[in-house]
Design an enzyme around this catalytic site. Structure first.
Site, short mmCIF file in Angstrom:
data_model
loop_
_atom_site.label_atom_id
_atom_site.label_comp_id
_atom_site.label_asym_id
_atom_site.label_seq_id
_atom_site.Cartn_x
_atom_site.Cartn_y
_atom_site.Cartn_z
N THR A 359 0.86 -1.52 0.10
CA THR A 359 0.08 0.02 -0.27
C THR A 359 0.56 1.57 0.09
OG1 THR A 359 -0.11 -0.42 1.79
CG2 THR A 359 -1.79 -1.54 1.35
N ARG A 360 0.16 2.48 0.16
CA ARG A 360 0.87 3.61 -0.74
C ARG A 360 1.24 3.67 0.83
NH1 ARG A 360 -2.99 7.62 -3.78
NH2 ARG A 360 -3.05 6.16 -6.19
N ASP A 361 0.86 4.12 2.28
CA ASP A 361 2.10 4.36 2.93
C ASP A 361 3.13 3.62 4.00
OD1 ASP A 361 -0.12 2.05 2.97
OD2 ASP A 361 -0.74 2.99 5.29
#
Ligand SMILES: Cc1cc2nc3c(=O)[nH]c(=O)nc-3n(C[C@H](O)[C@H](O)[C@H](O)COP(=O)(O)OP(=O)(O)OC[C@H]3O[C@@H](n4cnc5c(N)ncnc54)[C@H](O)[C@@H]3O)c2cc1C
Length: 531
Positions: A359-361
Protein backbone atom coordinates in the site's frame (compact mmCIF):
# COMPACT_ATOMS: atom_id res chain seq x y z
CA UNK A 1 17.82 15.95 -19.35
CA UNK A 2 19.75 14.40 -16.48
CA UNK A 3 22.89 15.90 -14.92
CA UNK A 4 26.26 14.10 -15.05
CA UNK A 5 26.14 12.61 -11.54
CA UNK A 6 22.61 11.30 -12.08
CA UNK A 7 23.59 9.73 -15.40
CA UNK A 8 26.49 8.06 -13.66
CA UNK A 9 24.28 6.44 -11.00
CA UNK A 10 21.73 5.53 -13.66
CA UNK A 11 24.27 3.18 -15.22
CA UNK A 12 23.86 0.97 -12.16
CA UNK A 13 20.10 0.89 -12.73
CA UNK A 14 20.67 -0.35 -16.27
CA UNK A 15 23.27 -2.93 -15.19
CA UNK A 16 21.06 -4.48 -12.49
CA UNK A 17 17.78 -4.45 -14.45
CA UNK A 18 17.90 -8.00 -15.67
CA UNK A 19 18.72 -9.53 -12.29
CA UNK A 20 16.11 -7.38 -10.54
CA UNK A 21 13.43 -8.66 -12.92
CA UNK A 22 14.02 -12.19 -11.61
CA UNK A 23 13.64 -11.10 -7.99
CA UNK A 24 10.42 -11.73 -6.02
CA UNK A 25 10.12 -9.38 -3.06
CA UNK A 26 7.69 -10.59 -0.38
CA UNK A 27 4.73 -8.59 0.92
CA UNK A 28 5.67 -7.65 4.50
CA UNK A 29 3.83 -9.20 7.42
CA UNK A 30 1.78 -6.90 9.67
CA UNK A 31 4.50 -6.64 12.31
CA UNK A 32 7.15 -5.56 9.81
CA UNK A 33 4.78 -3.10 8.18
CA UNK A 34 3.95 -1.52 11.51
CA UNK A 35 7.66 -1.21 12.36
CA UNK A 36 8.42 0.44 9.02
CA UNK A 37 5.46 2.81 9.30
CA UNK A 38 6.11 3.81 12.89
CA UNK A 39 9.80 4.47 12.18
CA UNK A 40 9.52 6.30 8.86
CA UNK A 41 5.99 7.34 7.85
CA UNK A 42 5.36 11.07 8.46
CA UNK A 43 2.01 10.32 10.18
CA UNK A 44 3.99 8.70 12.99
CA UNK A 45 6.50 11.53 13.54
CA UNK A 46 5.58 12.83 16.97
CA UNK A 47 7.38 16.12 16.37
CA UNK A 48 5.04 16.87 13.44
CA UNK A 49 1.91 16.98 15.62
CA UNK A 50 0.27 18.83 18.46
CA UNK A 51 -3.09 18.94 20.23
CA UNK A 52 -5.59 21.56 19.08
CA UNK A 53 -6.25 24.20 21.71
CA UNK A 54 -9.52 25.67 20.40
CA UNK A 55 -12.90 24.71 19.01
CA UNK A 56 -15.02 21.57 18.90
CA UNK A 57 -12.04 19.25 18.44
CA UNK A 58 -9.98 20.78 21.25
CA UNK A 59 -7.48 18.17 22.48
CA UNK A 60 -7.42 16.24 19.22
CA UNK A 61 -4.06 15.66 17.61
CA UNK A 62 -3.29 17.17 14.22
CA UNK A 63 -0.26 18.33 12.26
CA UNK A 64 1.21 21.75 13.16
CA UNK A 65 0.24 23.16 9.76
CA UNK A 66 -3.48 22.45 10.32
CA UNK A 67 -3.31 23.56 13.97
CA UNK A 68 -1.69 26.81 12.80
CA UNK A 69 -4.56 27.35 10.36
CA UNK A 70 -7.17 26.83 13.03
CA UNK A 71 -5.51 28.73 15.85
CA UNK A 72 -5.53 31.96 13.89
CA UNK A 73 -7.56 35.05 13.18
CA UNK A 74 -9.12 35.97 9.86
CA UNK A 75 -7.12 37.46 7.03
CA UNK A 76 -9.81 40.11 6.62
CA UNK A 77 -11.55 42.90 8.44
CA UNK A 78 -15.28 42.47 7.81
CA UNK A 79 -16.48 45.71 9.41
CA UNK A 80 -17.27 47.33 6.08
CA UNK A 81 -19.82 44.62 5.19
CA UNK A 82 -23.52 45.49 5.51
CA UNK A 83 -25.05 42.23 6.73
CA UNK A 84 -28.57 43.59 6.27
CA UNK A 85 -28.02 43.82 2.54
CA UNK A 86 -26.54 40.75 0.86
CA UNK A 87 -25.12 41.26 -2.63
CA UNK A 88 -26.62 37.99 -3.85
CA UNK A 89 -29.30 35.58 -2.65
CA UNK A 90 -29.80 31.95 -3.58
CA UNK A 91 -31.21 28.64 -2.38
CA UNK A 92 -27.93 26.71 -2.56
CA UNK A 93 -24.46 28.22 -2.50
CA UNK A 94 -21.74 25.84 -3.69
CA UNK A 95 -18.15 26.74 -2.82
CA UNK A 96 -15.50 25.14 -5.03
CA UNK A 97 -15.35 24.41 -8.75
CA UNK A 98 -13.75 20.94 -8.84
CA UNK A 99 -15.47 17.58 -9.31
CA UNK A 100 -17.42 17.64 -6.04
CA UNK A 101 -18.58 21.24 -6.41
CA UNK A 102 -19.75 20.99 -10.02
CA UNK A 103 -21.56 17.70 -9.28
CA UNK A 104 -23.29 19.20 -6.25
CA UNK A 105 -24.35 22.26 -8.26
CA UNK A 106 -25.76 20.13 -11.08
CA UNK A 107 -27.84 17.93 -8.77
CA UNK A 108 -29.09 20.84 -6.66
CA UNK A 109 -30.16 22.56 -9.88
CA UNK A 110 -31.85 19.41 -11.22
CA UNK A 111 -33.78 19.22 -7.95
CA UNK A 112 -35.23 22.65 -8.64
CA UNK A 113 -33.03 24.88 -6.50
CA UNK A 114 -31.54 28.24 -7.45
CA UNK A 115 -27.78 27.69 -7.39
CA UNK A 116 -24.69 29.89 -7.23
CA UNK A 117 -21.25 28.28 -7.54
CA UNK A 118 -18.26 30.35 -6.43
CA UNK A 119 -14.70 29.18 -6.89
CA UNK A 120 -11.20 30.40 -6.08
CA UNK A 121 -9.70 30.22 -9.54
CA UNK A 122 -11.28 29.30 -12.89
CA UNK A 123 -14.07 26.72 -12.98
CA UNK A 124 -12.44 23.28 -13.13
CA UNK A 125 -9.02 24.42 -11.95
CA UNK A 126 -8.68 21.83 -9.21
CA UNK A 127 -7.16 18.55 -8.07
CA UNK A 128 -9.91 16.71 -9.93
CA UNK A 129 -8.60 17.82 -13.29
CA UNK A 130 -5.19 16.35 -12.36
CA UNK A 131 -6.48 12.88 -11.47
CA UNK A 132 -4.63 10.34 -13.55
CA UNK A 133 -5.18 6.71 -12.62
CA UNK A 134 -8.95 6.41 -12.41
CA UNK A 135 -12.02 5.81 -10.30
CA UNK A 136 -13.16 2.79 -8.32
CA UNK A 137 -16.71 1.44 -8.75
CA UNK A 138 -17.93 -2.15 -8.58
CA UNK A 139 -19.26 -2.59 -12.10
CA UNK A 140 -17.53 -5.77 -13.23
CA UNK A 141 -19.08 -9.25 -13.10
CA UNK A 142 -16.85 -10.60 -10.35
CA UNK A 143 -17.25 -7.62 -8.12
CA UNK A 144 -19.86 -6.19 -5.75
CA UNK A 145 -20.33 -3.18 -3.45
CA UNK A 146 -19.69 -5.53 -0.52
CA UNK A 147 -16.24 -6.44 -1.83
CA UNK A 148 -15.55 -2.77 -2.47
CA UNK A 149 -16.68 -2.01 1.08
CA UNK A 150 -14.27 -4.60 2.50
CA UNK A 151 -11.30 -3.25 0.51
CA UNK A 152 -12.05 0.33 1.59
CA UNK A 153 -12.37 -0.55 5.26
CA UNK A 154 -9.15 -2.59 5.25
CA UNK A 155 -7.18 0.13 3.42
CA UNK A 156 -8.43 2.72 5.94
CA UNK A 157 -7.33 0.50 8.86
CA UNK A 158 -11.02 0.20 9.87
CA UNK A 159 -11.11 3.89 10.81
CA UNK A 160 -13.55 4.93 8.06
CA UNK A 161 -17.19 5.31 9.16
CA UNK A 162 -19.17 2.29 8.01
CA UNK A 163 -22.28 4.24 6.99
CA UNK A 164 -20.26 6.62 4.80
CA UNK A 165 -18.23 3.86 3.18
CA UNK A 166 -21.46 1.95 2.54
CA UNK A 167 -23.06 5.01 0.93
CA UNK A 168 -20.03 5.49 -1.30
CA UNK A 169 -19.71 1.91 -2.54
CA UNK A 170 -23.48 1.38 -2.95
CA UNK A 171 -23.78 4.50 -5.12
CA UNK A 172 -20.74 3.57 -7.27
CA UNK A 173 -22.54 1.80 -10.15
CA UNK A 174 -25.23 4.49 -10.49
CA UNK A 175 -22.59 7.23 -10.47
CA UNK A 176 -20.80 5.46 -13.32
CA UNK A 177 -24.08 5.36 -15.23
CA UNK A 178 -24.61 9.07 -14.62
CA UNK A 179 -21.13 9.88 -15.91
CA UNK A 180 -21.58 7.64 -18.96
CA UNK A 181 -24.91 9.30 -19.73
CA UNK A 182 -23.24 12.70 -19.60
CA UNK A 183 -20.71 11.49 -22.17
CA UNK A 184 -17.70 10.41 -20.13
CA UNK A 185 -16.01 7.78 -22.29
CA UNK A 186 -14.28 5.40 -19.91
CA UNK A 187 -11.87 2.98 -21.60
CA UNK A 188 -13.42 -0.24 -22.92
CA UNK A 189 -12.10 -3.69 -23.80
CA UNK A 190 -12.19 -5.33 -27.27
CA UNK A 191 -15.80 -6.43 -26.68
CA UNK A 192 -16.91 -2.94 -25.80
CA UNK A 193 -17.33 -3.63 -22.08
CA UNK A 194 -16.02 -1.16 -19.54
CA UNK A 195 -12.36 -1.90 -18.93
CA UNK A 196 -11.61 -2.38 -15.23
CA UNK A 197 -8.14 -2.57 -13.73
CA UNK A 198 -7.01 -3.88 -10.38
CA UNK A 199 -5.53 -1.36 -7.97
CA UNK A 200 -3.15 -2.06 -5.07
CA UNK A 201 -5.17 -3.19 -2.04
CA UNK A 202 -8.24 -4.30 -4.06
CA UNK A 203 -9.50 -7.87 -4.41
CA UNK A 204 -11.25 -7.23 -7.73
CA UNK A 205 -10.50 -5.19 -10.84
CA UNK A 206 -12.50 -2.03 -10.28
CA UNK A 207 -10.59 0.96 -11.63
CA UNK A 208 -12.26 2.79 -14.51
CA UNK A 209 -10.06 5.21 -16.37
CA UNK A 210 -9.63 7.27 -19.48
CA UNK A 211 -6.00 6.84 -20.55
CA UNK A 212 -3.86 8.59 -17.97
CA UNK A 213 -5.98 11.74 -17.98
CA UNK A 214 -9.19 10.56 -16.30
CA UNK A 215 -9.84 13.72 -14.30
CA UNK A 216 -9.22 16.05 -17.22
CA UNK A 217 -11.75 14.20 -19.35
CA UNK A 218 -14.41 14.12 -16.64
CA UNK A 219 -14.01 17.80 -15.78
CA UNK A 220 -14.30 18.72 -19.47
CA UNK A 221 -17.69 16.98 -19.62
CA UNK A 222 -18.89 18.39 -16.30
CA UNK A 223 -17.91 21.90 -17.35
CA UNK A 224 -19.87 21.52 -20.59
CA UNK A 225 -22.88 20.36 -18.62
CA UNK A 226 -22.83 23.20 -16.12
CA UNK A 227 -22.19 25.83 -18.82
CA UNK A 228 -25.29 24.46 -20.57
CA UNK A 229 -27.38 25.46 -17.59
CA UNK A 230 -27.20 29.25 -17.64
CA UNK A 231 -29.49 29.49 -14.60
CA UNK A 232 -26.55 28.33 -12.46
CA UNK A 233 -24.56 31.46 -11.67
CA UNK A 234 -20.80 30.85 -11.70
CA UNK A 235 -18.45 33.23 -9.90
CA UNK A 236 -14.77 32.69 -10.72
CA UNK A 237 -11.80 34.15 -8.82
CA UNK A 238 -14.14 34.54 -5.85
CA UNK A 239 -12.89 32.41 -2.93
CA UNK A 240 -15.05 32.08 0.16
CA UNK A 241 -13.32 33.68 3.13
CA UNK A 242 -15.92 33.15 5.87
CA UNK A 243 -19.30 31.50 6.43
CA UNK A 244 -22.24 33.30 7.98
CA UNK A 245 -24.63 31.88 10.57
CA UNK A 246 -28.03 32.89 11.97
CA UNK A 247 -29.14 33.31 15.60
CA UNK A 248 -29.50 29.50 15.95
CA UNK A 249 -25.97 28.86 14.70
CA UNK A 250 -27.24 27.49 11.36
CA UNK A 251 -25.27 28.26 8.24
CA UNK A 252 -26.93 30.80 5.95
CA UNK A 253 -24.36 32.05 3.48
CA UNK A 254 -20.78 33.09 2.97
CA UNK A 255 -18.51 36.03 2.39
CA UNK A 256 -16.58 35.81 -0.87
CA UNK A 257 -13.59 37.92 -1.81
CA UNK A 258 -13.64 39.09 -5.42
CA UNK A 259 -9.96 38.79 -6.34
CA UNK A 260 -10.27 41.01 -9.41
CA UNK A 261 -12.25 43.90 -7.93
CA UNK A 262 -10.72 43.44 -4.48
CA UNK A 263 -14.02 43.62 -2.64
CA UNK A 264 -16.24 41.42 -0.49
CA UNK A 265 -19.39 39.81 -1.88
CA UNK A 266 -21.96 38.76 0.70
CA UNK A 267 -24.10 35.84 -0.43
CA UNK A 268 -27.18 34.77 1.49
CA UNK A 269 -28.24 31.14 1.05
CA UNK A 270 -30.64 28.62 2.51
CA UNK A 271 -27.88 26.04 2.50
CA UNK A 272 -24.17 26.00 1.70
CA UNK A 273 -22.04 23.20 0.23
CA UNK A 274 -18.32 23.41 0.90
CA UNK A 275 -16.40 21.60 -1.85
CA UNK A 276 -13.09 23.40 -1.71
CA UNK A 277 -10.85 20.33 -1.74
CA UNK A 278 -7.83 19.42 0.37
CA UNK A 279 -4.76 21.01 1.90
CA UNK A 280 -1.74 19.69 -0.01
CA UNK A 281 -0.45 23.19 -0.69
CA UNK A 282 0.28 23.60 3.02
CA UNK A 283 3.32 21.37 2.41
CA UNK A 284 2.65 19.47 5.61
CA UNK A 285 5.88 18.44 7.37
CA UNK A 286 7.82 20.22 4.62
CA UNK A 287 6.79 17.74 1.91
CA UNK A 288 6.59 18.49 -1.76
CA UNK A 289 3.04 18.21 -3.10
CA UNK A 290 1.10 16.93 -6.08
CA UNK A 291 -1.78 19.32 -5.38
CA UNK A 292 -2.99 22.37 -7.29
CA UNK A 293 -2.49 25.91 -5.97
CA UNK A 294 -6.03 26.19 -4.63
CA UNK A 295 -5.61 23.35 -2.12
CA UNK A 296 -4.91 25.41 1.02
CA UNK A 297 -7.40 23.79 3.41
CA UNK A 298 -9.84 26.73 3.38
CA UNK A 299 -12.90 24.55 4.04
CA UNK A 300 -11.47 23.29 7.31
CA UNK A 301 -10.95 26.83 8.57
CA UNK A 302 -14.37 28.11 7.53
CA UNK A 303 -16.34 25.13 8.80
CA UNK A 304 -14.40 24.82 12.06
CA UNK A 305 -14.91 28.46 12.98
CA UNK A 306 -18.63 27.94 12.33
CA UNK A 307 -18.61 25.06 14.82
CA UNK A 308 -18.37 21.97 12.59
CA UNK A 309 -16.65 18.87 13.91
CA UNK A 310 -13.55 17.57 12.16
CA UNK A 311 -12.37 13.98 11.89
CA UNK A 312 -9.15 12.21 10.96
CA UNK A 313 -6.92 15.22 10.42
CA UNK A 314 -3.98 13.34 11.86
CA UNK A 315 -3.64 11.29 8.69
CA UNK A 316 -2.39 12.30 5.25
CA UNK A 317 -1.48 10.38 2.16
CA UNK A 318 2.05 10.73 0.82
CA UNK A 319 2.01 9.27 -2.66
CA UNK A 320 5.25 7.33 -3.18
CA UNK A 321 6.08 8.57 -6.64
CA UNK A 322 6.43 12.34 -6.73
CA UNK A 323 9.07 13.72 -9.09
CA UNK A 324 12.24 15.20 -7.52
CA UNK A 325 14.09 16.04 -10.71
CA UNK A 326 14.05 18.35 -12.68
CA UNK A 327 13.47 21.06 -10.07
CA UNK A 328 10.53 22.76 -11.77
CA UNK A 329 8.58 19.48 -11.69
CA UNK A 330 9.12 18.72 -8.01
CA UNK A 331 6.06 17.04 -6.49
CA UNK A 332 4.41 16.19 -9.82
CA UNK A 333 2.77 12.80 -9.63
CA UNK A 334 3.69 9.63 -11.50
CA UNK A 335 0.61 7.44 -11.48
CA UNK A 336 0.52 4.26 -9.38
CA UNK A 337 -0.39 2.34 -12.53
CA UNK A 338 3.30 2.46 -13.46
CA UNK A 339 4.17 0.43 -10.36
CA UNK A 340 1.17 -1.85 -10.91
CA UNK A 341 2.65 -2.74 -14.29
CA UNK A 342 5.94 -3.73 -12.73
CA UNK A 343 8.26 -0.70 -12.54
CA UNK A 344 10.90 -1.19 -9.84
CA UNK A 345 11.92 1.23 -7.12
CA UNK A 346 15.72 1.21 -7.00
CA UNK A 347 18.19 2.75 -4.55
CA UNK A 348 21.62 4.26 -5.26
CA UNK A 349 23.20 0.78 -5.07
CA UNK A 350 20.98 -0.54 -7.83
CA UNK A 351 18.85 -2.58 -5.41
CA UNK A 352 15.09 -3.00 -5.03
CA UNK A 353 14.10 -2.54 -1.39
CA UNK A 354 10.30 -3.02 -1.15
CA UNK A 355 7.60 -4.86 -3.04
CA UNK A 356 6.28 -1.99 -5.15
CA UNK A 357 2.68 -3.19 -4.76
CA UNK A 358 2.54 -2.70 -1.01
CA UNK A 359 0.00 0.00 0.00
CA UNK A 360 1.03 3.63 -0.56
CA UNK A 361 1.85 4.32 3.09
CA UNK A 362 4.20 1.33 3.31
CA UNK A 363 5.97 2.08 0.01
CA UNK A 364 6.40 5.74 0.99
CA UNK A 365 7.85 4.76 4.38
CA UNK A 366 10.30 2.34 2.72
CA UNK A 367 11.49 5.05 0.33
CA UNK A 368 12.00 7.54 3.15
CA UNK A 369 13.99 4.86 5.03
CA UNK A 370 16.32 4.30 2.06
CA UNK A 371 16.96 8.00 1.69
CA UNK A 372 17.47 8.62 5.41
CA UNK A 373 19.90 5.70 5.56
CA UNK A 374 22.04 7.20 2.80
CA UNK A 375 20.86 5.01 -0.06
CA UNK A 376 19.06 7.76 -1.91
CA UNK A 377 20.29 9.61 -5.00
CA UNK A 378 21.09 13.33 -4.62
CA UNK A 379 20.01 15.84 -7.26
CA UNK A 380 22.22 18.86 -8.12
CA UNK A 381 19.94 21.11 -5.99
CA UNK A 382 20.31 18.83 -2.95
CA UNK A 383 17.03 16.93 -3.05
CA UNK A 384 17.07 13.19 -2.62
CA UNK A 385 15.07 10.37 -4.17
CA UNK A 386 15.15 6.84 -5.55
CA UNK A 387 14.83 5.60 -9.11
CA UNK A 388 11.52 4.48 -10.60
CA UNK A 389 12.73 2.13 -13.30
CA UNK A 390 10.15 2.67 -16.08
CA UNK A 391 12.19 1.00 -18.87
CA UNK A 392 11.47 -2.33 -17.13
CA UNK A 393 7.87 -1.98 -18.33
CA UNK A 394 8.93 -1.27 -21.89
CA UNK A 395 11.15 -4.37 -21.85
CA UNK A 396 8.35 -6.48 -20.42
CA UNK A 397 5.50 -5.39 -22.69
CA UNK A 398 7.37 -4.38 -25.83
CA UNK A 399 8.49 -1.23 -27.55
CA UNK A 400 5.99 1.61 -27.67
CA UNK A 401 3.93 0.32 -24.72
CA UNK A 402 4.59 3.25 -22.39
CA UNK A 403 3.91 5.84 -25.07
CA UNK A 404 0.62 4.16 -25.94
CA UNK A 405 -0.64 3.54 -22.39
CA UNK A 406 0.67 6.70 -20.71
CA UNK A 407 0.61 9.34 -23.43
CA UNK A 408 0.37 12.28 -21.02
CA UNK A 409 3.26 11.06 -18.86
CA UNK A 410 5.38 10.25 -21.89
CA UNK A 411 4.85 13.69 -23.44
CA UNK A 412 5.42 15.52 -20.16
CA UNK A 413 8.90 14.00 -19.78
CA UNK A 414 9.86 14.24 -23.44
CA UNK A 415 9.45 17.99 -23.02
CA UNK A 416 12.34 17.93 -20.53
CA UNK A 417 14.31 15.49 -22.68
CA UNK A 418 13.71 12.45 -20.48
CA UNK A 419 12.54 9.42 -22.42
CA UNK A 420 10.75 7.15 -19.93
CA UNK A 421 11.09 4.23 -22.34
CA UNK A 422 14.85 4.35 -21.87
CA UNK A 423 15.52 6.30 -18.68
CA UNK A 424 14.16 5.90 -15.13
CA UNK A 425 12.58 8.75 -13.16
CA UNK A 426 13.80 10.10 -9.85
CA UNK A 427 11.05 10.07 -7.21
CA UNK A 428 10.28 10.74 -3.54
CA UNK A 429 6.96 10.69 -1.61
CA UNK A 430 4.78 13.71 -2.35
CA UNK A 431 1.98 15.06 -0.14
CA UNK A 432 -1.10 13.96 -2.01
CA UNK A 433 -4.31 13.67 -0.06
CA UNK A 434 -6.02 14.72 3.14
CA UNK A 435 -7.43 11.49 4.56
CA UNK A 436 -9.64 13.30 7.08
CA UNK A 437 -11.65 16.52 7.00
CA UNK A 438 -15.01 17.92 8.09
CA UNK A 439 -17.23 15.21 9.50
CA UNK A 440 -20.34 14.53 7.40
CA UNK A 441 -23.34 12.22 7.56
CA UNK A 442 -24.69 10.16 4.64
CA UNK A 443 -26.37 13.25 3.17
CA UNK A 444 -23.13 15.19 3.31
CA UNK A 445 -24.35 17.43 6.15
CA UNK A 446 -21.95 18.55 8.86
CA UNK A 447 -22.67 19.03 12.56
CA UNK A 448 -23.68 22.61 11.64
CA UNK A 449 -27.20 22.66 10.23
CA UNK A 450 -27.53 23.61 6.56
CA UNK A 451 -23.80 23.32 6.04
CA UNK A 452 -22.89 20.45 3.72
CA UNK A 453 -19.48 19.24 2.61
CA UNK A 454 -18.51 17.11 -0.40
CA UNK A 455 -15.21 15.86 -1.77
CA UNK A 456 -11.73 15.91 -0.29
CA UNK A 457 -12.75 18.49 2.32
CA UNK A 458 -15.04 15.90 3.93
CA UNK A 459 -13.88 13.55 6.67
CA UNK A 460 -14.92 10.15 7.95
CA UNK A 461 -14.80 8.13 4.73
CA UNK A 462 -11.24 7.00 4.11
CA UNK A 463 -9.97 6.29 7.62
CA UNK A 464 -6.18 6.24 7.87
CA UNK A 465 -5.42 5.54 4.22
CA UNK A 466 -7.45 6.12 1.06
CA UNK A 467 -7.65 3.36 -1.49
CA UNK A 468 -6.49 4.37 -4.96
CA UNK A 469 -9.45 5.58 -7.08
CA UNK A 470 -11.82 6.06 -4.15
CA UNK A 471 -11.51 9.82 -4.13
CA UNK A 472 -12.91 10.30 -7.61
CA UNK A 473 -15.81 8.09 -6.58
CA UNK A 474 -16.43 9.87 -3.29
CA UNK A 475 -16.52 13.35 -4.85
CA UNK A 476 -19.32 12.37 -7.24
CA UNK A 477 -21.25 10.28 -4.71
CA UNK A 478 -21.20 12.89 -1.98
CA UNK A 479 -21.45 15.74 -4.49
CA UNK A 480 -24.75 14.24 -5.62
CA UNK A 481 -25.95 13.44 -2.11
CA UNK A 482 -25.09 16.91 -0.80
CA UNK A 483 -26.58 18.64 -3.84
CA UNK A 484 -29.90 16.83 -3.50
CA UNK A 485 -30.13 17.23 0.28
CA UNK A 486 -29.16 20.92 0.16
CA UNK A 487 -31.79 21.58 -2.51
CA UNK A 488 -34.46 20.23 -0.14
CA UNK A 489 -33.66 23.12 2.21
CA UNK A 490 -34.91 25.66 -0.31
CA UNK A 491 -37.99 26.36 1.80
CA UNK A 492 -35.82 27.29 4.80
CA UNK A 493 -36.03 30.68 6.39
CA UNK A 494 -32.29 31.48 6.54
CA UNK A 495 -32.63 34.30 9.08
CA UNK A 496 -30.26 37.19 9.65
CA UNK A 497 -26.67 36.78 8.54
CA UNK A 498 -24.14 37.24 11.33
CA UNK A 499 -20.57 36.47 12.26
CA UNK A 500 -21.39 35.68 15.86
CA UNK A 501 -19.69 32.27 15.55
CA UNK A 502 -16.49 34.11 14.62
CA UNK A 503 -16.77 36.42 17.60
CA UNK A 504 -17.13 33.40 19.89
CA UNK A 505 -14.16 31.73 18.25
CA UNK A 506 -12.00 34.83 18.65
CA UNK A 507 -12.99 35.05 22.30
CA UNK A 508 -11.87 31.48 22.82
CA UNK A 509 -8.55 32.21 21.11
CA UNK A 510 -8.04 35.28 23.26
CA UNK A 511 -9.09 33.60 26.53
CA UNK A 512 -6.45 30.94 25.93
CA UNK A 513 -3.99 33.75 25.32
CA UNK A 514 -3.31 32.42 21.89
CA UNK A 515 -1.58 35.18 20.06
CA UNK A 516 -0.76 34.46 16.50
CA UNK A 517 0.28 36.48 13.53
CA UNK A 518 -1.00 33.84 11.13
CA UNK A 519 -4.07 34.91 9.16
CA UNK A 520 -6.43 32.37 7.70
CA UNK A 521 -7.98 31.09 5.46
CA UNK A 522 -4.75 31.24 3.57
CA UNK A 523 -6.27 31.32 0.03
CA UNK A 524 -2.83 31.12 -1.57
CA UNK A 525 0.30 29.59 -0.09
CA UNK A 526 3.19 32.02 0.00
CA UNK A 527 6.47 30.93 -1.54
CA UNK A 528 9.84 32.54 -1.01
CA UNK A 529 11.66 32.92 -4.30
CA UNK A 530 14.47 30.40 -4.44
CA UNK A 531 12.73 28.18 -1.86
C1 LIG B 1 -2.10 14.77 -9.30
C2 LIG B 1 -3.27 14.09 -8.67
C3 LIG B 1 -3.70 12.86 -9.17
C4 LIG B 1 -4.78 12.21 -8.59
N1 LIG B 1 -5.23 11.03 -9.11
C5 LIG B 1 -6.33 10.44 -8.60
C6 LIG B 1 -6.88 9.27 -9.19
O1 LIG B 1 -6.40 8.77 -10.18
N2 LIG B 1 -7.98 8.72 -8.60
C7 LIG B 1 -8.58 9.24 -7.50
O2 LIG B 1 -9.57 8.71 -7.03
N3 LIG B 1 -8.09 10.38 -6.93
C8 LIG B 1 -7.00 10.98 -7.46
N4 LIG B 1 -6.52 12.13 -6.89
C9 LIG B 1 -7.27 12.74 -5.79
C10 LIG B 1 -8.51 13.42 -6.34
O3 LIG B 1 -8.27 13.92 -7.62
C11 LIG B 1 -8.97 14.57 -5.45
O4 LIG B 1 -8.99 14.18 -4.11
C12 LIG B 1 -10.38 15.02 -5.82
O5 LIG B 1 -10.44 15.27 -7.19
C13 LIG B 1 -10.79 16.24 -5.03
O6 LIG B 1 -11.98 16.75 -5.57
P1 LIG B 1 -12.70 18.01 -4.89
O7 LIG B 1 -13.78 18.43 -5.80
O8 LIG B 1 -13.02 17.68 -3.50
O9 LIG B 1 -11.55 19.09 -4.82
P2 LIG B 1 -10.81 19.82 -6.03
O10 LIG B 1 -10.96 19.05 -7.26
O11 LIG B 1 -9.45 20.15 -5.58
O12 LIG B 1 -11.66 21.15 -6.19
C14 LIG B 1 -11.67 22.13 -5.17
C15 LIG B 1 -12.07 23.44 -5.80
O13 LIG B 1 -12.33 24.39 -4.78
C16 LIG B 1 -11.65 25.61 -5.09
N5 LIG B 1 -11.41 26.32 -3.84
C17 LIG B 1 -10.40 26.16 -2.95
N6 LIG B 1 -10.55 27.02 -1.92
C18 LIG B 1 -11.68 27.73 -2.17
C19 LIG B 1 -12.37 28.76 -1.48
N7 LIG B 1 -11.90 29.28 -0.33
N8 LIG B 1 -13.51 29.24 -2.02
C20 LIG B 1 -13.99 28.78 -3.20
N9 LIG B 1 -13.35 27.82 -3.91
C21 LIG B 1 -12.23 27.28 -3.38
C22 LIG B 1 -10.41 25.15 -5.81
O14 LIG B 1 -9.83 26.21 -6.54
C23 LIG B 1 -10.99 24.03 -6.68
O15 LIG B 1 -11.60 24.54 -7.82
C24 LIG B 1 -5.45 12.80 -7.48
C25 LIG B 1 -5.01 14.03 -6.98
C26 LIG B 1 -3.94 14.68 -7.57
C27 LIG B 1 -3.50 15.99 -7.02
Amino acid sequence: MYSENLLENMELVEKTRESREKQQLPILNEKKKEKLLSSFHPDYRLSGFRALRVGVNRGDRTVHEIADLLEAFSSFDYREINFEKPDLETDVLVLGGGGAGITAALFAHSAGAKVILATKLRLGNSNTIMALGGMQASVSENDSPIRHFADTMVAGKFQGRRELVKAMVDDGPSIVKWLLDLGVNFDRDEKGNLLTKKAGGSIAPRILSIGDYTGLNIIKILKDEIRNRPEIEILEFAPAVELTTNEFGECNGAILFDLERKRFVLVKAKSVILATGGSGRLHIQGFQTSNNFGATGDAIVLAYRAGAKLEGLDSFQYHPTGIVYPDHMVGVLVTEAIRSLGAHLVNSKGERFINELETRDVVAAAMIKECEEGKGIKTPSGRVGVWLDTPVIEERYGKGFLKKKFPALFRMFMRVKINIEKQPLLVYPTLHYQNGGILIDEKGETTVKNLFVAGEAAGGIHGKNRLMGNSLLDIFVFGRRAGLAAARRKYNEPGKQTLSHLERYYQELKSLRITTVAKTPRIFQEYIVGD
